[in-house]
Design an enzyme around this catalytic site. Structure first.
Site, PDB file in Angstrom:
ATOM      1  N   GLU A 188       6.807  59.104  64.548  1.00 32.60           N
ATOM      2  CA  GLU A 188       8.208  58.727  64.747  1.00 32.60           C
ATOM      3  C   GLU A 188       8.706  58.889  66.180  1.00 32.60           C
ATOM      4  O   GLU A 188       9.611  59.691  66.458  1.00 32.60           O
ATOM      5  CB  GLU A 188       9.091  59.548  63.811  1.00 32.60           C
ATOM      6  CG  GLU A 188       8.707  59.427  62.351  1.00 32.60           C
ATOM      7  CD  GLU A 188       9.666  60.183  61.427  1.00 32.60           C
ATOM      8  OE1 GLU A 188      10.462  60.987  61.926  1.00 32.60           O
ATOM      9  OE2 GLU A 188       9.618  59.945  60.216  1.00 32.60           O
ATOM     10  N   GLU A 198       4.728  58.631  54.977  1.00 30.59           N
ATOM     11  CA  GLU A 198       5.701  59.587  54.424  1.00 30.59           C
ATOM     12  C   GLU A 198       6.712  58.861  53.561  1.00 30.59           C
ATOM     13  O   GLU A 198       7.201  57.794  53.931  1.00 30.59           O
ATOM     14  CB  GLU A 198       6.509  60.287  55.528  1.00 30.59           C
ATOM     15  CG  GLU A 198       5.820  61.405  56.226  1.00 30.59           C
ATOM     16  CD  GLU A 198       6.699  62.016  57.314  1.00 30.59           C
ATOM     17  OE1 GLU A 198       7.935  62.074  57.160  1.00 30.59           O
ATOM     18  OE2 GLU A 198       6.132  62.412  58.337  1.00 30.59           O
TER      19      GLU A 198
END
Ligand code: GCO
Length: 467
Positions: A203, A383
């Site tokens: 991220e 995720e």
């Protein structure tokens, strides 16, 4: 004259209706009728890779030499703690010493993959100084996983880096990227025989936005131009790591990708043009700039009057063997004069909230999968999960998000695997220990782990796909 007045009158009446109709047509927000859907009634391919995910700082314990541990002890300008309830990661789940027990938990789940990160600050505590006992530890983890029939999936960078790297300015300076590439090379040489799937950076957009725009993560700066630069440097770092590793022994066989978080921004009021403008701008900065970089090699981050960074790297479109997608939810942006950023986030009254400040929105997962599909590479959901301390929404969350993923796959989205966040409750960054993402509940006084009822849906789905 009368005719003209009549026509004008009619236009006045019709125009707003037309406008509303047009906006509804274009309105990006997808909603399915869940009463008409049997969410649990899906079958995934036999070879689909089921896994769970964690990250070193959140579970291992004793990560005391990195940017986050420093941040956890720091105070803001008003003297307030940075982390909710002044918590620190501390011993976390003691996963460092309890990993064998935790691997047994994974076996109970039936998963065949475990995504985790190797802590840079433990492996290279001082610049250029490698701690062989830390490397040995991760070898033992990989060996134990493989012996249990679980494939290790490694993230090089999951929000933390050593203090020495922080002191140099971390990813604010392009010349520091070389340190990170060296670290990745070291790990790859050590572990390429045990590890096939590698995530370079977790991220990048969250690291940049939270660390340099909102100031919620270290180093707590609020500087739009720096946000753009750090994001550019992180993306560059990915490309450089990819290129370097591909040249090493085992490089050609390895699957190397970056992990992108998609949090869609939708307009809060569908009739309000300024809400649309804000949502569009946030989408462009947080999602589109990165997808576009990997699609075309052009990075274009432009926040009028506040930040502007353009960057070109022709290697970017060839730097992904896969893309990792982290998906949780979407946000509704509302234009708001009274705030410094000119917007706030709102939550629809009828939506079900998770314990985090966002809603349950499985349709968004489907949208995100469709959006990432444009990169034309295989995908892993690296995720997805819910913070739910009461465990009264987890089962529905899992069933519906998996349904959404299945629906995307039916339409040809190349999803190869799915990693639930997280194996067990852990240190949720600025939220501390308040957020309970675990399939296993952790009692942090006794370190006992207990399977949550809401996790059963996940176990059933994993098992069902093998039958
Ligand atoms: C992130 C990280 C995880 C989080 C998880 C839940 O997205 O912030 O990858 O470390 O813990 O996403 O918020």
């Amino acid at each position: 004259m009368k005719k003209i007045l009549l026509t004008l009158g009619l236009l006045f009446l019709i125009a707003p209706l037309l406008l509303v109709w047009f906006w509804n047509m274009k309105y990006p927000e997808l909603h399915w009728d869940w009463n008409a859907i049997e969410a649990g009634d899906v079958q995934f391919p036999h070879d689909f890779l089921w896994g769970v995910a964690t990250a070193a700082h959140q579970v291992e314990g004793d990560c005391i030499n990195n940017n986050w541990s420093e941040w956890e002890r720091a105070r803001d300008e008003q003297g307030r703690p940075r982390i909710k309830n002044a918590q620190v990661a501390g011993k976390a789940c003691e996963h460092w010493s309890r990993f064998r027990e935790d691997i047994r938990l994974m076996q109970t789940l039936g998963v065949k993959a475990y995504r985790f990160s190797m802590e840079w600050s433990k492996i290279e505590p001082r610049a250029g100084e490698i701690d062989s006992t830390a490397l040995q530890h991760y070898h033992e983890v990989c060996e134990a996983l493989l012996a249990a029939g679980i494939q290790p999936v490694v993230t090089f960078y999951h929000f933390t880096h050593p203090l020495w790297f922080e002191e140099k300015g971390a990813f604010e300076a392009a010349e520091n990227i070389a340190d990170f590439v060296r670290f990745c090379e070291l790990l790859f040489r050590e572990f390429h025989e045990q590890v096939e799937i590698w995530c370079t950076i977790n991220e990048a957009e969250v690291v940049a936005a939270q660390g340099y725009f909102t100031g919620m993560f270290p180093p707590g700066k609020k500087d739009p131009q720096l946000t753009a630069l750090v994001l550019k440097n992180l993306l560059s770092a990915h490309v450089q790591v990819y290129e370097r590793l591909k040249q090493l022994p085992g490089g050609a066989q390895a699957q190397i990708g970056i992990v992108k978080n998609i949090m869609q921004f939708d307009p809060s009021r569908r009739w309000h043009l300024l809400d649309w403008a804000v949502a569009h701008q946030l989408e462009a900065l947080f999602n589109e700039s990165i997808l576009n970089f990997f699609r075309t090699g052009h990075f274009d981050f432009n926040l009028p009057g506040m930040a502007s960074v353009q960057h070109k790297d022709g290697r970017a479109p060839r730097s992904l063997d896969f893309i990792g997608l982290n998906y949780y939810s979407h946000l509704h942006a509302k234009f708001d004069w009274s705030t410094s950023a000119f917007f706030t986030f709102t939550f629809p009254e009828d939506a079900v909230m998770t314990d985090m400040p966002y809603t349950i929105y499985p349709e968004g997962f489907y949208r995100a999968l469709q959006a990432v599909r444009q990169l034309g590479v295989p995908m892993y959901v690296t995720e997805n999960g819910i913070a739910d301390a009461k465990d009264d929404r987890r089962a529905v969350f899992i069933a519906r998000y998996l349904y959404a993923m299945h629906r995307a796959m039916q339409e040809g989205v190349p999803v190869r695997g799915y990693f639930y966040w997280s194996l067990m409750d852990n240190f949720e960054w600025a939220e501390g220990y308040a957020m309970k993402f675990g399939l296993y509940e952790v009692d942090f006084n006794t370190q006992e782990r207990r399977l949550r009822k809401g996790a059963q849906v996940f176990l059933d789905m994993v098992k069902g796909s093998r039958e």
